[in-house]
Design a protein around this motif. Structure first.
Motif, PDB file in Angstrom:
ATOM      1  N   VAL A  89      12.528  10.203  30.386  1.00 12.35           N
ATOM      2  CA  VAL A  89      11.437   9.468  31.023  1.00 12.35           C
ATOM      3  C   VAL A  89      12.018   8.228  31.701  1.00 12.35           C
ATOM      4  CG1 VAL A  89       9.282   8.206  30.680  1.00 12.35           C
ATOM      5  CG2 VAL A  89       9.754  10.263  29.330  1.00 12.35           C
ATOM      6  N   LEU A  90      11.793   8.092  33.012  1.00 10.68           N
ATOM      7  CA  LEU A  90      12.263   6.930  33.770  1.00 10.68           C
ATOM      8  C   LEU A  90      11.175   5.860  33.712  1.00 10.68           C
ATOM      9  CD1 LEU A  90      13.712   8.887  36.824  1.00 10.68           C
ATOM     10  CD2 LEU A  90      14.957   8.043  34.821  1.00 10.68           C
ATOM     11  N   SER A  91      11.272   4.995  32.727  1.00 10.17           N
ATOM     12  CA  SER A  91      10.181   4.070  32.415  1.00 10.17           C
ATOM     13  C   SER A  91      10.092   2.879  33.355  1.00 10.17           C
ATOM     14  CB  SER A  91      10.322   3.564  30.980  1.00 10.17           C
ATOM     15  OG  SER A  91      11.552   2.877  30.811  1.00 10.17           O
ATOM     16  N   ALA A  92      11.094   2.668  34.210  1.00 13.55           N
ATOM     17  CA  ALA A  92      11.076   1.497  35.092  1.00 13.55           C
ATOM     18  C   ALA A  92      10.044   1.613  36.206  1.00 13.55           C
ATOM     19  CB  ALA A  92      12.460   1.278  35.701  1.00 13.55           C
ATOM     20  N   TYR A  93       9.517   2.815  36.437  1.00 11.68           N
ATOM     21  CA  TYR A  93       8.535   2.984  37.501  1.00 11.68           C
ATOM     22  C   TYR A  93       7.238   2.253  37.176  1.00 11.68           C
ATOM     23  CZ  TYR A  93      11.403   6.446  39.870  1.00 11.68           C
ATOM     24  OH  TYR A  93      12.405   7.074  40.548  1.00 11.68           O
ATOM     25  N   GLY A  94       6.777   2.401  35.943  1.00 15.14           N
ATOM     26  CA  GLY A  94       5.540   1.740  35.549  1.00 15.14           C
ATOM     27  C   GLY A  94       4.342   2.300  36.296  1.00 15.14           C
ATOM     28  N   ASN A  95       3.263   1.556  36.259  1.00 13.66           N
ATOM     29  CA  ASN A  95       2.020   1.966  36.917  1.00 13.66           C
ATOM     30  C   ASN A  95       1.767   1.045  38.109  1.00 13.66           C
ATOM     31  OD1 ASN A  95      -0.440   3.010  37.614  1.00 13.66           O
ATOM     32  ND2 ASN A  95      -1.552   2.117  35.874  1.00 13.66           N
ATOM     33  N   VAL A  96       1.966   1.554  39.304  1.00 14.40           N
ATOM     34  CA  VAL A  96       1.824   0.732  40.512  1.00 14.40           C
ATOM     35  C   VAL A  96       0.478   0.932  41.192  1.00 14.40           C
ATOM     36  CG1 VAL A  96       4.295   0.639  40.939  1.00 14.40           C
ATOM     37  CG2 VAL A  96       2.957   2.509  41.913  1.00 14.40           C
ATOM     38  N   GLY A  97      -0.353   1.818  40.652  1.00 14.38           N
ATOM     39  CA  GLY A  97      -1.690   2.029  41.191  1.00 14.38           C
ATOM     40  C   GLY A  97      -1.674   2.558  42.614  1.00 14.38           C
ATOM     41  N   GLU A  98      -2.530   1.984  43.465  1.00  8.32           N
ATOM     42  CA  GLU A  98      -2.644   2.441  44.850  1.00  8.32           C
ATOM     43  C   GLU A  98      -1.420   2.061  45.697  1.00  8.32           C
ATOM     44  OE1 GLU A  98      -5.014   4.395  46.024  1.00  8.32           O
ATOM     45  OE2 GLU A  98      -5.798   4.456  43.970  1.00  8.32           O
ATOM     46  N   LEU A  99      -0.590   1.151  45.184  1.00 10.44           N
ATOM     47  CA  LEU A  99       0.608   0.758  45.930  1.00 10.44           C
ATOM     48  C   LEU A  99       1.607   1.899  46.050  1.00 10.44           C
ATOM     49  CD1 LEU A  99       1.308  -2.849  44.607  1.00 10.44           C
ATOM     50  CD2 LEU A  99       0.507  -2.193  46.873  1.00 10.44           C
ATOM     51  N   LYS A 100       1.429   2.951  45.248  1.00  6.58           N
ATOM     52  CA  LYS A 100       2.366   4.065  45.287  1.00  6.58           C
ATOM     53  C   LYS A 100       2.397   4.709  46.672  1.00  6.58           C
ATOM     54  CE  LYS A 100      -1.017   7.326  43.355  1.00  6.58           C
ATOM     55  NZ  LYS A 100      -1.331   8.162  42.173  1.00  6.58           N
ATOM     56  N   TYR A 101       1.288   4.695  47.403  1.00  6.47           N
ATOM     57  CA  TYR A 101       1.264   5.263  48.752  1.00  6.47           C
ATOM     58  C   TYR A 101       2.094   4.425  49.717  1.00  6.47           C
ATOM     59  CZ  TYR A 101      -2.636   7.898  46.799  1.00  6.47           C
ATOM     60  OH  TYR A 101      -3.413   8.700  46.016  1.00  6.47           O
ATOM     61  N   LEU A 102       1.971   3.109  49.587  1.00  3.70           N
ATOM     62  CA  LEU A 102       2.770   2.219  50.423  1.00  3.70           C
ATOM     63  C   LEU A 102       4.245   2.357  50.095  1.00  3.70           C
ATOM     64  CD1 LEU A 102       3.065  -0.098  52.470  1.00  3.70           C
ATOM     65  CD2 LEU A 102       2.684  -1.696  50.573  1.00  3.70           C
ATOM     66  N   TYR A 103       4.589   2.374  48.803  1.00  2.00           N
ATOM     67  CA  TYR A 103       5.984   2.542  48.391  1.00  2.00           C
ATOM     68  C   TYR A 103       6.549   3.865  48.882  1.00  2.00           C
ATOM     69  CZ  TYR A 103       5.369  -1.470  45.238  1.00  2.00           C
ATOM     70  OH  TYR A 103       5.134  -2.723  44.726  1.00  2.00           O
ATOM     71  N   PHE A 104       5.749   4.911  48.806  1.00  3.76           N
ATOM     72  CA  PHE A 104       6.202   6.234  49.257  1.00  3.76           C
ATOM     73  C   PHE A 104       6.552   6.212  50.742  1.00  3.76           C
ATOM     74  CE2 PHE A 104       5.548  10.436  51.050  1.00  3.76           C
ATOM     75  CZ  PHE A 104       6.236  11.249  50.167  1.00  3.76           C
ATOM     76  N   VAL A 105       5.696   5.607  51.554  1.00  7.38           N
ATOM     77  CA  VAL A 105       5.932   5.545  53.000  1.00  7.38           C
ATOM     78  C   VAL A 105       7.186   4.723  53.312  1.00  7.38           C
ATOM     79  CG1 VAL A 105       5.023   4.691  55.191  1.00  7.38           C
ATOM     80  CG2 VAL A 105       3.515   5.872  53.599  1.00  7.38           C
ATOM     81  N   ILE A 106       7.344   3.583  52.616  1.00 11.11           N
ATOM     82  CA  ILE A 106       8.508   2.715  52.852  1.00 11.11           C
ATOM     83  C   ILE A 106       9.798   3.436  52.471  1.00 11.11           C
ATOM     84  CG2 ILE A 106       9.675   0.599  52.132  1.00 11.11           C
ATOM     85  CD1 ILE A 106       6.914  -0.679  51.808  1.00 11.11           C
ATOM     86  N   ILE A 107       9.800   4.075  51.301  1.00 10.40           N
ATOM     87  CA  ILE A 107      10.999   4.777  50.831  1.00 10.40           C
ATOM     88  C   ILE A 107      11.333   5.947  51.745  1.00 10.40           C
ATOM     89  CG2 ILE A 107      11.951   6.157  48.940  1.00 10.40           C
ATOM     90  CD1 ILE A 107      10.271   4.432  47.025  1.00 10.40           C
ATOM     91  N   LEU A 108      10.314   6.714  52.132  1.00  3.63           N
ATOM     92  CA  LEU A 108      10.541   7.861  53.022  1.00  3.63           C
ATOM     93  C   LEU A 108      11.091   7.407  54.369  1.00  3.63           C
ATOM     94  CD1 LEU A 108      10.310  10.887  53.588  1.00  3.63           C
ATOM     95  CD2 LEU A 108       7.945  10.490  54.320  1.00  3.63           C
ATOM     96  N   PHE A 109      10.504   6.342  54.912  1.00  5.60           N
ATOM     97  CA  PHE A 109      10.976   5.816  56.200  1.00  5.60           C
ATOM     98  C   PHE A 109      12.427   5.362  56.110  1.00  5.60           C
ATOM     99  CE2 PHE A 109      11.747   2.039  58.852  1.00  5.60           C
ATOM    100  CZ  PHE A 109      11.586   2.590  60.120  1.00  5.60           C
ATOM    101  N   TRP A 110      12.766   4.652  55.043  1.00  6.76           N
ATOM    102  CA  TRP A 110      14.135   4.141  54.892  1.00  6.76           C
ATOM    103  C   TRP A 110      15.132   5.283  54.705  1.00  6.76           C
ATOM    104  CZ3 TRP A 110      15.954  -0.218  56.409  1.00  6.76           C
ATOM    105  CH2 TRP A 110      17.211  -0.654  55.979  1.00  6.76           C
ATOM    106  N   TYR A 111      14.761   6.272  53.900  1.00  5.11           N
ATOM    107  CA  TYR A 111      15.646   7.419  53.670  1.00  5.11           C
ATOM    108  C   TYR A 111      15.889   8.196  54.970  1.00  5.11           C
ATOM    109  CZ  TYR A 111      17.196  11.996  51.953  1.00  5.11           C
ATOM    110  OH  TYR A 111      17.893  13.173  51.759  1.00  5.11           O
ATOM    111  N   LEU A 112      14.821   8.460  55.722  1.00  2.00           N
ATOM    112  CA  LEU A 112      14.965   9.183  56.993  1.00  2.00           C
ATOM    113  C   LEU A 112      15.773   8.361  57.994  1.00  2.00           C
ATOM    114  CD1 LEU A 112      11.391  10.722  57.449  1.00  2.00           C
ATOM    115  CD2 LEU A 112      13.486  11.874  56.689  1.00  2.00           C
ATOM    116  N   SER A 113      15.590   7.051  57.981  1.00  2.00           N
ATOM    117  CA  SER A 113      16.348   6.181  58.892  1.00  2.00           C
ATOM    118  C   SER A 113      17.836   6.244  58.577  1.00  2.00           C
ATOM    119  CB  SER A 113      15.849   4.735  58.788  1.00  2.00           C
ATOM    120  OG  SER A 113      14.495   4.633  59.161  1.00  2.00           O
ATOM    121  N   ILE A 114      18.172   6.228  57.296  1.00  2.00           N
ATOM    122  CA  ILE A 114      19.575   6.333  56.892  1.00  2.00           C
ATOM    123  C   ILE A 114      20.172   7.651  57.349  1.00  2.00           C
ATOM    124  CG2 ILE A 114      21.093   6.610  54.882  1.00  2.00           C
ATOM    125  CD1 ILE A 114      19.299   4.567  53.426  1.00  2.00           C
TER     126      ILE A 114
END
Length: 308
Positions: free
Chosen positions: A11-36
């Motif tokens: 279990v990767l416990s550092a994620y925690g519960n980010v609520g609705e921010l998970k959509y924003l985090y997903f978009v940011i991470i996806l954008f950065w990964y694709l940019s790389i």
């Protein structure tokens, strides 16, 4: 006592519960990964298409870009998959696989930079023998040696982790950190400490010394040459020096003990520090070389205008 066969997932416990921010985090991470991926792939394609760039230095740069994609792929897909998970679990085989990819990319990065620094040393200090010493066969042999060396350094350092007996499955990070995995084992041994020292020695200390020797010799030669040659040396060597410096900053962040300093920092800062290298280094490489090396910059312009 539980063992590794009874624990099916961590279990990767550092994620925690980010609520609705998970959509924003997903978009940011996806954008950065694709940019790389796009930035490094474009640089690889430009070098592949332009025959003027079929030189040892740029072939070695292609290998470095491949490793940047490898570094990113070892982390970002897992981050993306965990954004919408409630339990944040990763199976034991996938955890070990991620660990292998991550820790193979570390010595590959340093060794690739060592190979590039050796290339610059031959180019600046022995220009008349450059084409003889740095021929195509030797360059590809160096690339092969980089990956074999990196793979063996990981296997020899961390293969014992695969047979550990685990008494817990909670990893306080967003990826499978080998040090945290070892802390979950039922019995900590002196072997784990030795393996860490060995890995640092073979994957960082040895390549760094090779890089240092190359640049010390380059500096000694540059002091005796013309101003024009000094400027040329600075132009070609600066990106590598910045890359090495950034790697050491990331290694310092990675080595900070979470129970001492990091525990006093906000949770988000802890996560960013733990993945600093995965955020900055893969994007730093293509932009450093793409915009600072004149031949690549000109080739990129020709590549873009031809596409238009």
């Amino acid at each position: 006592m539980e063992n590794s066969s009874e624990i099916m997932s961590f279990v990767l416990s550092a994620y925690g519960n980010v609520g609705e921010l998970k959509y924003l985090y997903f978009v940011i991470i996806l954008f950065w990964y694709l940019s790389i991926c796009v930035a490094n792939t474009v640089l690889i394609l430009v070098i592949r298409v332009d025959r003027q760039l079929h030189e040892p230095m740029y072939i070695l740069l292609c290998n470095l870009c491949v490793n940047e994609i490898n570094i990113s792929t070892s982390l970002y897909p897992l981050l993306l998959s965990q954004m919408f998970s409630d339990r944040h679990e990763v199976t034991v085989p996938w955890c070990f696989l991620q660990m292998c990819f991550m820790y193979t990319s570390a010595p590959a990065e340093f060794c690739s930079l060592a190979a590039m620094s050796y290339d610059r040393y031959i180019s600046i200090c022995h220009p008349l023998r450059y084409n003889v010493i740095m021929n195509t066969e030797r360059v590809f042999f160096m690339i092969l040696l980089v990956w074999i060396y990196s793979f063996l350094s990981v296997i020899l350092s961390f293969s014992f982790v695969f047979s550990l007996k685990f008494c817990g499955n909670n990893i306080e990070n967003v990826y499978c950190d080998h040090q945290l995995l070892i802390r979950l084992s039922c019995s900590l041994s002196f072997h784990s400490f030795i393996s860490d020292i060995f890995f640092v020695f073979v994957s960082i200390f040895i390549p760094f010394n090779l890089i240092s020797v190359s640049y010390v010799k380059i500096l000694a030669i540059c002091r005796k040459t013309s101003t024009e040659n000094k400027q040329k040396a600075v132009t070609t060597c600066t990106p590598q020096l910045v890359s090495v410096s950034n790697l050491f900053v990331g290694c310092i962040f990675q080595s900070i003990d979470s129970s001492v300093i990091v525990a006093q920092l906000p949770h988000e800062v802890n996560i960013i520090l733990s993945i600093y290298l995965f955020i900055c280094q893969p994007m730093l490489t293509p932009f450093l070389y793409g915009f600072n090396l004149p031949k690549i910059r000109q080739s990129c312009k020709r590549f873009v205008f031809k596409k238009k």
